[in-house]
Design a protein around this motif. Structure first.
Motif, PDB file in Angstrom:
ATOM      1  N   VAL A 183     -27.068 -19.851 100.940  1.00  0.00           N
ATOM      2  CA  VAL A 183     -25.688 -19.517 100.584  1.00  0.00           C
ATOM      3  C   VAL A 183     -25.514 -18.024 100.804  1.00  0.00           C
ATOM      4  CG1 VAL A 183     -23.945 -19.502  98.763  1.00  0.00           C
ATOM      5  CG2 VAL A 183     -25.634 -21.343  98.853  1.00  0.00           C
ATOM      6  N   MET A 184     -24.560 -17.677 101.645  1.00  0.00           N
ATOM      7  CA  MET A 184     -24.295 -16.270 101.958  1.00  0.00           C
ATOM      8  C   MET A 184     -23.137 -15.773 101.106  1.00  0.00           C
ATOM      9  SD  MET A 184     -26.616 -15.859 104.190  1.00  0.00           S
ATOM     10  CE  MET A 184     -26.274 -14.283 104.908  1.00  0.00           C
ATOM     11  N   CYS A 185     -23.357 -14.663 100.407  1.00  0.00           N
ATOM     12  CA  CYS A 185     -22.326 -14.110  99.530  1.00  0.00           C
ATOM     13  C   CYS A 185     -21.563 -12.949 100.168  1.00  0.00           C
ATOM     14  CB  CYS A 185     -22.961 -13.582  98.245  1.00  0.00           C
ATOM     15  SG  CYS A 185     -23.568 -14.861  97.167  1.00  0.00           S
ATOM     16  N   GLU A 186     -22.117 -12.342 101.186  1.00  0.00           N
ATOM     17  CA  GLU A 186     -21.590 -11.075 101.665  1.00  0.00           C
ATOM     18  C   GLU A 186     -20.388 -11.169 102.578  1.00  0.00           C
ATOM     19  OE1 GLU A 186     -24.995 -11.872 102.926  1.00  0.00           O
ATOM     20  OE2 GLU A 186     -25.479 -11.673 100.818  1.00  0.00           O
ATOM     21  N   SER A 187     -20.250 -12.253 103.308  1.00  0.00           N
ATOM     22  CA  SER A 187     -19.206 -12.272 104.327  1.00  0.00           C
ATOM     23  C   SER A 187     -18.569 -13.646 104.446  1.00  0.00           C
ATOM     24  CB  SER A 187     -19.801 -11.878 105.680  1.00  0.00           C
ATOM     25  OG  SER A 187     -20.780 -12.813 106.061  1.00  0.00           O
TER      26      SER A 187
ATOM     27  N   LEU B 261     -18.506 -23.097  98.329  1.00  0.00           N
ATOM     28  CA  LEU B 261     -17.484 -23.135  97.290  1.00  0.00           C
ATOM     29  C   LEU B 261     -16.214 -23.821  97.791  1.00  0.00           C
ATOM     30  CD1 LEU B 261     -16.615 -22.504  94.431  1.00  0.00           C
ATOM     31  CD2 LEU B 261     -15.873 -20.238  95.230  1.00  0.00           C
ATOM     32  N   HIS B 262     -15.837 -23.566  99.034  1.00  0.00           N
ATOM     33  CA  HIS B 262     -14.689 -24.281  99.613  1.00  0.00           C
ATOM     34  C   HIS B 262     -14.944 -25.796  99.555  1.00  0.00           C
ATOM     35  CE1 HIS B 262     -13.881 -20.361 101.592  1.00  0.00           C
ATOM     36  NE2 HIS B 262     -12.612 -20.758 101.591  1.00  0.00           N
ATOM     37  N   PHE B 263     -16.148 -26.205  99.942  1.00  0.00           N
ATOM     38  CA  PHE B 263     -16.494 -27.633  99.932  1.00  0.00           C
ATOM     39  C   PHE B 263     -16.436 -28.189  98.511  1.00  0.00           C
ATOM     40  CE2 PHE B 263     -17.674 -26.981 104.193  1.00  0.00           C
ATOM     41  CZ  PHE B 263     -18.038 -28.174 104.793  1.00  0.00           C
ATOM     42  N   ALA B 264     -16.978 -27.442  97.544  1.00  0.00           N
ATOM     43  CA  ALA B 264     -16.979 -27.903  96.155  1.00  0.00           C
ATOM     44  C   ALA B 264     -15.554 -28.063  95.631  1.00  0.00           C
ATOM     45  CB  ALA B 264     -17.761 -26.926  95.277  1.00  0.00           C
ATOM     46  N   VAL B 265     -14.688 -27.105  95.927  1.00  0.00           N
ATOM     47  CA  VAL B 265     -13.300 -27.177  95.462  1.00  0.00           C
ATOM     48  C   VAL B 265     -12.593 -28.368  96.088  1.00  0.00           C
ATOM     49  CG1 VAL B 265     -11.065 -25.995  95.533  1.00  0.00           C
ATOM     50  CG2 VAL B 265     -13.120 -24.728  94.884  1.00  0.00           C
ATOM     51  N   ARG B 266     -12.746 -28.526  97.396  1.00  0.00           N
ATOM     52  CA  ARG B 266     -12.090 -29.653  98.081  1.00  0.00           C
ATOM     53  C   ARG B 266     -12.593 -30.997  97.564  1.00  0.00           C
ATOM     54  NH1 ARG B 266     -12.133 -26.869 103.621  1.00  0.00           N
ATOM     55  NH2 ARG B 266     -14.300 -27.408 103.486  1.00  0.00           N
ATOM     56  N   SER B 267     -13.866 -31.046  97.172  1.00  0.00           N
ATOM     57  CA  SER B 267     -14.467 -32.308  96.726  1.00  0.00           C
ATOM     58  C   SER B 267     -14.287 -32.549  95.235  1.00  0.00           C
ATOM     59  CB  SER B 267     -15.963 -32.311  97.045  1.00  0.00           C
ATOM     60  OG  SER B 267     -16.161 -32.180  98.419  1.00  0.00           O
ATOM     61  N   GLY B 268     -13.743 -31.588  94.521  1.00  0.00           N
ATOM     62  CA  GLY B 268     -13.594 -31.731  93.076  1.00  0.00           C
ATOM     63  C   GLY B 268     -14.903 -31.610  92.330  1.00  0.00           C
TER      64      GLY B 268
ATOM     65  N   ILE C  74     -21.251 -23.188  88.974  1.00  0.00           N
ATOM     66  CA  ILE C  74     -22.557 -22.582  89.232  1.00  0.00           C
ATOM     67  C   ILE C  74     -22.469 -21.589  90.394  1.00  0.00           C
ATOM     68  CG2 ILE C  74     -24.926 -23.048  90.005  1.00  0.00           C
ATOM     69  CD1 ILE C  74     -24.600 -25.818  88.552  1.00  0.00           C
ATOM     70  N   LEU C  75     -21.796 -21.975  91.461  1.00  0.00           N
ATOM     71  CA  LEU C  75     -21.651 -21.077  92.613  1.00  0.00           C
ATOM     72  C   LEU C  75     -20.981 -19.774  92.205  1.00  0.00           C
ATOM     73  CD1 LEU C  75     -20.630 -23.705  95.288  1.00  0.00           C
ATOM     74  CD2 LEU C  75     -22.627 -22.196  95.430  1.00  0.00           C
ATOM     75  N   LEU C  76     -19.954 -19.857  91.388  1.00  0.00           N
ATOM     76  CA  LEU C  76     -19.249 -18.645  90.957  1.00  0.00           C
ATOM     77  C   LEU C  76     -20.098 -17.801  90.005  1.00  0.00           C
ATOM     78  CD1 LEU C  76     -15.691 -20.122  90.616  1.00  0.00           C
ATOM     79  CD2 LEU C  76     -16.451 -18.357  92.236  1.00  0.00           C
ATOM     80  N   GLN C  77     -20.954 -18.429  89.226  1.00  0.00           N
ATOM     81  CA  GLN C  77     -21.864 -17.671  88.368  1.00  0.00           C
ATOM     82  C   GLN C  77     -22.888 -16.920  89.206  1.00  0.00           C
ATOM     83  OE1 GLN C  77     -23.495 -20.623  85.721  1.00  0.00           O
ATOM     84  NE2 GLN C  77     -21.897 -20.305  84.188  1.00  0.00           N
ATOM     85  N   LEU C  78     -23.414 -17.581  90.229  1.00  0.00           N
ATOM     86  CA  LEU C  78     -24.444 -16.970  91.073  1.00  0.00           C
ATOM     87  C   LEU C  78     -23.877 -15.954  92.053  1.00  0.00           C
ATOM     88  CD1 LEU C  78     -26.553 -20.161  91.805  1.00  0.00           C
ATOM     89  CD2 LEU C  78     -27.249 -18.203  90.409  1.00  0.00           C
TER      90      LEU C  78
ATOM     91  N   PRO D  29     -20.048 -14.448  92.393  1.00  0.00           N
ATOM     92  CA  PRO D  29     -18.615 -14.397  92.114  1.00  0.00           C
ATOM     93  C   PRO D  29     -17.752 -14.054  93.328  1.00  0.00           C
ATOM     94  CG  PRO D  29     -19.839 -13.190  90.446  1.00  0.00           C
ATOM     95  CD  PRO D  29     -20.820 -13.580  91.515  1.00  0.00           C
ATOM     96  N   GLN D  30     -18.306 -13.291  94.253  1.00  0.00           N
ATOM     97  CA  GLN D  30     -17.518 -12.898  95.430  1.00  0.00           C
ATOM     98  C   GLN D  30     -17.158 -14.076  96.339  1.00  0.00           C
ATOM     99  OE1 GLN D  30     -20.541 -11.774  94.503  1.00  0.00           O
ATOM    100  NE2 GLN D  30     -21.666 -10.884  96.219  1.00  0.00           N
ATOM    101  N   LEU D  31     -17.793 -15.225  96.153  1.00  0.00           N
ATOM    102  CA  LEU D  31     -17.416 -16.410  96.935  1.00  0.00           C
ATOM    103  C   LEU D  31     -15.940 -16.768  96.729  1.00  0.00           C
ATOM    104  CD1 LEU D  31     -20.450 -18.856  96.524  1.00  0.00           C
ATOM    105  CD2 LEU D  31     -19.679 -17.761  98.632  1.00  0.00           C
ATOM    106  N   ALA D  32     -15.397 -16.423  95.572  1.00  0.00           N
ATOM    107  CA  ALA D  32     -14.002 -16.763  95.275  1.00  0.00           C
ATOM    108  C   ALA D  32     -13.023 -16.085  96.227  1.00  0.00           C
ATOM    109  CB  ALA D  32     -13.666 -16.398  93.837  1.00  0.00           C
ATOM    110  N   SER D  33     -13.423 -14.975  96.816  1.00  0.00           N
ATOM    111  CA  SER D  33     -12.489 -14.242  97.679  1.00  0.00           C
ATOM    112  C   SER D  33     -12.810 -14.356  99.167  1.00  0.00           C
ATOM    113  CB  SER D  33     -12.451 -12.770  97.269  1.00  0.00           C
ATOM    114  OG  SER D  33     -13.724 -12.193  97.410  1.00  0.00           O
TER     115      SER D  33
END
Length: 103
Positions: A35-39, A48-55, A62-66, A68-72
């Motif tokens: 999982v790449m957080c930087e770019s 995270l996109h996949f998790a959100v789309r899949s509910g 967990i992804l956001l805890q590990l 947080p920048q994935l949100a943006s």
């Protein structure tokens, strides 16, 4: 390559994975660089996109805890995970909740 790896599959198929193991598996995937957080992702979406789309709420948490920048981070189409929660979900949820069974 589409830029997909095991982290995308886990995010999409969280429901078939033992919930008690999810935190440890996500941590391992981060430590191993799956999982790449930087770019952003030029060819696909982040896990995270996949998790959100899949509910997959627990994987998203967990992804956001590990990382947080994935949100943006924007996907190949310029969308953030938050953009995936658009108005279609708000409109569709009542329809699905009240739909007659068996149609």
């Amino acid at each position: 390559s589409l830029g997909l790896n095991v982290s995308h599959v886990l995010a999409h198929k969280t429901h078939v994975f033992p919930p008690r193991l999810l935190p440890a598996v996500w941590k391992l995937l981060f430590e191993r660089g799956a999982v790449m957080c930087e770019s952003g992702c030029k060819e696909t979406s982040t896990p995270l996109h996949f998790a959100v789309r899949s509910g997959a709420v627990e994987s998203a948490r967990i992804l956001l805890q590990l990382c947080p920048q994935l949100a943006s981070i924007r996907d190949a189409n310029g969308f953030t995970p938050r953009d995936m929660l658009g108005p279609a979900y708000a409109e569709m949820e009542p329809l699905l909740r009240t739909a007659p069974v068996g149609l």
